[in-house]
Design a protein around this motif. Structure first.
Motif, short mmCIF file in Angstrom:
data_model
loop_
_atom_site.label_atom_id
_atom_site.label_comp_id
_atom_site.label_asym_id
_atom_site.label_seq_id
_atom_site.Cartn_x
_atom_site.Cartn_y
_atom_site.Cartn_z
N UNK A 171 0.76 -0.99 -0.22
CA UNK A 171 -0.17 -0.09 -0.25
C UNK A 171 0.90 1.21 0.05
N UNK A 172 1.88 1.18 0.99
CA UNK A 172 2.69 2.55 0.81
C UNK A 172 3.43 2.72 -0.48
N UNK A 173 3.97 1.72 -1.33
CA UNK A 173 4.52 1.58 -2.48
C UNK A 173 3.52 2.06 -3.62
N UNK A 174 2.31 1.80 -3.45
CA UNK A 174 1.13 2.16 -4.31
C UNK A 174 1.07 3.66 -4.01
N UNK A 175 0.82 4.07 -2.89
CA UNK A 175 0.81 5.55 -2.72
C UNK A 175 2.06 6.29 -3.05
N UNK A 176 3.17 5.86 -3.01
CA UNK A 176 4.38 6.51 -3.58
C UNK A 176 4.18 6.66 -5.30
N UNK A 177 3.87 5.50 -5.86
CA UNK A 177 3.72 5.41 -7.11
C UNK A 177 2.56 6.57 -7.90
N UNK A 178 1.64 6.67 -6.75
CA UNK A 178 0.69 7.74 -7.05
C UNK A 178 1.03 8.93 -6.56
N UNK A 179 2.12 9.13 -6.16
CA UNK A 179 2.57 10.41 -5.64
C UNK A 179 1.77 10.84 -4.45
N UNK A 180 1.25 10.16 -3.81
CA UNK A 180 0.37 10.54 -2.72
C UNK A 180 1.39 10.28 -1.48
N UNK A 181 2.19 11.55 -1.16
CA UNK A 181 3.32 11.29 -0.29
C UNK A 181 2.73 11.38 1.23
N UNK A 182 1.65 12.05 1.37
CA UNK A 182 1.03 12.05 3.04
C UNK A 182 0.83 10.71 3.16
N UNK A 183 0.09 10.09 2.37
CA UNK A 183 -0.61 8.56 2.60
C UNK A 183 0.59 7.75 2.66
N UNK A 184 1.65 7.85 1.85
CA UNK A 184 2.71 7.04 1.75
C UNK A 184 3.51 7.09 3.11
N UNK A 185 3.67 8.32 3.72
CA UNK A 185 4.44 8.43 4.91
C UNK A 185 3.36 7.87 6.16
N UNK A 186 2.25 8.13 6.22
CA UNK A 186 1.46 7.51 7.34
C UNK A 186 1.43 6.20 7.11
N UNK A 187 1.71 5.28 6.02
CA UNK A 187 1.65 3.93 5.93
C UNK A 187 2.97 3.36 6.24
N UNK A 188 4.08 4.18 5.91
CA UNK A 188 5.34 3.63 6.10
C UNK A 188 5.48 3.85 7.83
N UNK A 189 4.95 4.94 8.30
CA UNK A 189 4.96 4.87 9.79
C UNK A 189 4.42 3.96 10.48
N UNK A 190 3.13 3.29 10.13
CA UNK A 190 2.59 2.20 10.57
C UNK A 190 3.61 1.02 10.60
N UNK A 191 4.09 0.74 9.42
CA UNK A 191 5.09 -0.29 9.36
C UNK A 191 6.08 -0.21 10.28
N UNK A 192 6.53 0.87 10.52
CA UNK A 192 7.78 1.08 11.63
C UNK A 192 7.38 0.89 13.06
N UNK A 193 5.89 1.14 13.35
CA UNK A 193 5.69 0.82 14.49
C UNK A 193 5.68 -0.66 14.72
N UNK A 194 5.02 -1.26 13.68
CA UNK A 194 4.84 -2.65 13.65
C UNK A 194 6.20 -3.39 13.69
N UNK A 195 7.03 -2.79 12.89
CA UNK A 195 8.40 -3.70 12.91
C UNK A 195 9.54 -2.47 13.15
N UNK A 196 9.83 -2.06 14.48
CA UNK A 196 10.40 -0.85 14.64
C UNK A 196 12.14 -1.18 14.15
N UNK A 197 12.31 -2.23 14.26
CA UNK A 197 14.05 -2.61 13.74
C UNK A 197 14.03 -2.80 12.24
N UNK A 198 13.07 -2.64 11.52
CA UNK A 198 13.17 -2.90 9.85
C UNK A 198 13.55 -1.51 9.49
#
Length: 189
Positions: free
Chosen positions: A74-101
Motif C-alpha cells: 500500500x505504501x508503495x502504491x501511494x508512492x507510485x501515485x505520488x500521494x506522499x502524505x498517505x505513503x508517509x503515514x503507511x510507512x510509519x504504521x510499518x515502523x511501529x509494527x517493525x521498529x527494527x526494520x
C-alpha cells in the motif's frame, strides 16, 4: 564557503519496494522519444490501476491491520501515485509494527523528501542509519551512502563539520557517487 548546487531531480533516487526488500533505481534522463512515449504510457497505466490497487490493499489491511506485507504494498502504491502524505503515514504504521526494520525509515525519508519536507526527511534518514544492523550494512551500502549524502547536503551550511563527517561516510559506502565526491570537494575546500 561556496554551496554546491545540485539539481534535486538528479539527486532524487527512486525507491522500489518488492515484498520485504527495497532497492534503489537511479533516476535517468530519457533522450529517445520512443522511450519517453513508453515511459508515459507505463506511468499512465500504473496511475490508472493504482486506485483499484490501493482500494484492494486498504480492504486487506482492514481485515488484518498488522499485515506488514500488504502495508508495504500500500505504501508503495501511494508512492507510485505520488500521494506522499498517505505513503508517509503507511510507512510509519510499518515502523511501529517493525521498529527494527530499517527500510521502513528509509522509505519514510524518501516520501518526506518527495513531499519537500526536508526536516522530517532528515530525521527519517537519521533513524534509518541508526536502525541498520551491522550484519545488514553490506546489503544497504547504496541506501546508506545516499542517506549520508542527503544529511551532508542538508547540513553543509548549518553544520559544516558534521556535513564533512556525513559525506566521508557516504563516499565510504559508495565511492562512485560523483555528487558526493563533488560535495566532499566543496566542503573540504
Amino acid at each position: 564557503m561556496k554551496m554546491i548546487k545540485i539539481n534535486i531531480k538528479n539527486l532524487f533516487l527512486g525507491l522500489l519496494f518488492v515484498g520485504s526488500a527495497s532497492f534503489l533505481n537511479a533516476q535517468t534522463t530519457k533522450t529517445d522519444s520512443t522511450n519517453n512515449t513508453a515511459d508515459t504510457a507505463a506511468t499512465a497505466a500504473a496511475t490508472q490501476s493504482s486506485p483499484t490497487t490501493i482500494d484492494a490493499l486498504k480492504k486487506q489491511i482492514e481485515a488484518n491491520p498488522k499485515d506488514t506485507e500488504s502495508l508495504g504494498k500500500l505504501a508503495t502504491a501511494y508512492q507510485e501515485a505520488s500521494d506522499w502524505t498517505n505513503a508517509v503515514a503507511t510507512w510509519k504504521k510499518i515502523s511501529v509494527l517493525l521498529p527494527d526494520w530499517a527500510p521502513s525509515y528509509y522509505s519514510q525519508a524518501y516520501a518526506y523528501q518527495a513531499a519537500k519536507d526536508d526536516a522530517n526527511a532528515k530525521i527519517a534518514y537519521e533513524k534509518y542509519i541508526a536502525t541498520v544492523k551491522p550484519e545488514e550494512v553490506e546489503q544497504n551500502k547504496k541506501n546508506l551512502a545516499y542517506a549520508y549524502f542527503y544529511l551532508a547536503f542538508t547540513e553543509q551550511k548549518s553544520d559544516p563539520a558534521k556535513a564533512k563527517e556525513h559525506i566521508a561516510k557516504s563516499i565510504q559506502y559508495d565511492p562512485s557517487n560523483q555528487d558526493a565526491v563533488k560535495l566532499s570537494k566543496t566542503l573540504n575546500s
